[in-house]
Design a protein around this motif. Structure first.
Motif, PDB file in Angstrom:
ATOM      1  N   GLN A 142       8.286   5.488  -5.722  1.00 58.02           N
ATOM      2  CA  GLN A 142       9.387   5.984  -4.892  1.00 58.02           C
ATOM      3  C   GLN A 142       9.656   5.059  -3.710  1.00 58.02           C
ATOM      4  OE1 GLN A 142       7.970   9.915  -3.935  1.00 58.02           O
ATOM      5  NE2 GLN A 142       8.558  10.767  -5.915  1.00 58.02           N
ATOM      6  N   THR A 143       8.603   4.619  -3.041  1.00 65.78           N
ATOM      7  CA  THR A 143       8.779   3.772  -1.864  1.00 65.78           C
ATOM      8  C   THR A 143       9.319   2.396  -2.235  1.00 65.78           C
ATOM      9  OG1 THR A 143       6.939   4.924  -0.800  1.00 65.78           O
ATOM     10  CG2 THR A 143       7.640   2.857   0.186  1.00 65.78           C
ATOM     11  N   GLN A 146      12.941   2.684  -2.828  1.00 68.28           N
ATOM     12  CA  GLN A 146      13.656   2.795  -1.554  1.00 68.28           C
ATOM     13  C   GLN A 146      13.814   1.437  -0.870  1.00 68.28           C
ATOM     14  OE1 GLN A 146      11.271   5.664   0.546  1.00 68.28           O
ATOM     15  NE2 GLN A 146      11.921   7.369  -0.748  1.00 68.28           N
ATOM     16  N   ARG A 147      12.889   0.534  -1.137  1.00 74.44           N
ATOM     17  CA  ARG A 147      12.961  -0.806  -0.548  1.00 74.44           C
ATOM     18  C   ARG A 147      13.862  -1.745  -1.345  1.00 74.44           C
ATOM     19  NH1 ARG A 147       6.559  -1.812   1.176  1.00 74.44           N
ATOM     20  NH2 ARG A 147       6.449  -0.058   2.657  1.00 74.44           N
TER      21      ARG A 147
END
Length: 232
Positions: A142-143, A146-147
């Motif tokens: 997920q992170t 997002q990046r």
């Protein structure tokens, strides 16, 4: 003092040896059985494009062992320019066995620590491959998304509760290195036995179900698990 190691079969010996050298009586009973998954055509297609990935992350030594074996069958020479990422020292050692240079966090040895690596900060239009078991935390994927990364996740094994697990009544401490391990054995630990949890995330699950003593290790690494024992 009797200490029970619950790592999967084949991954327990270094910790058991360290316990014995420190004066403890080490026992082993696996909490989980590691079952490799068949390599699907879809997985092969992803691995054929390995050279297009900015980074490849291995969530465990099992993931590294099985994924790299599959990759080696498809790549006589490793692609250049790929960051090979390990969650911890045991995983890094497995990557090194394949003549690759791993990148591993300086500390923490979890998803949060991996996300702090410099090569994972600027990810726009870059691809990242996550190699792991059939289930696991989604924080990393997920992170990274997002990046700005295009994230591909492949599963190479599943964890099954071991039918062999047994904790003797005489056991003083049980070492638990993952949430999945605890879920497999939580009803099978004598109430008076202490539990050494590999990190606060594992400890939070144990507290809800175990009333006996508990100590929290800094990580699942052998030296941290050993250091968490009383008298260590």
């Amino acid at each position: 003092m009797q200490v029970l190691v619950t790592r999967p079969r084949g991954q327990q010996q270094a910790l058991m040896d360290a316990l014995r050298q420190a004066g403890y009586q080490s026992l082993h009973s696996p909490a989980l059985h590691i079952e490799p998954l068949p390599l699907s055509d879809a997985t092969r297609r992803v691995l054929m494009d390995l050279d297009l990935f900015h980074a490849v992350f291995f969530a465990s030594s099992n993931a590294a062992r099985l994924a790299l074996a599959a990759m080696a069958d498809l790549w006589p020479q490793w692609p250049v320019g790929v960051h090979w990422l390990a969650v911890g020292k045991a995983t890094a050692a497995e990557i090194t066995r394949w003549h690759l240079q791993p990148t591993v966090p300086d500390g923490g040895f979890n998803s949060e620590a991996v996300l702090s690596l410099s090569c994972l900060q600027q990810l726009a239009e870059k691809k990242v491959l996550l190699c792991r078991g059939e289930s696991g935390r989604e924080l990393l994927a997920q992170t990274l998304s997002q990046r700005g990364a295009e994230v591909e996740t492949l599963s190479f094994y599943r964890r099954l509760p071991s039918t062999e697990f047994h904790c003797p009544e005489s056991c003083d401490w049980v070492m638990v290195t993952s949430v999945e391990s605890w879920q497999a054995i939580s009803g099978k630990i004598p109430p008076g036995a202490g539990v050494v949890a590999a990190g606060e995330r594992v400890a939070s699950h144990i507290r809800a179900q175990h009333t006996g003593p508990m100590r929290v290790a800094a990580s699942a690494h052998d030296e941290d698990m050993l250091a968490a024992l009383p008298g260590a």
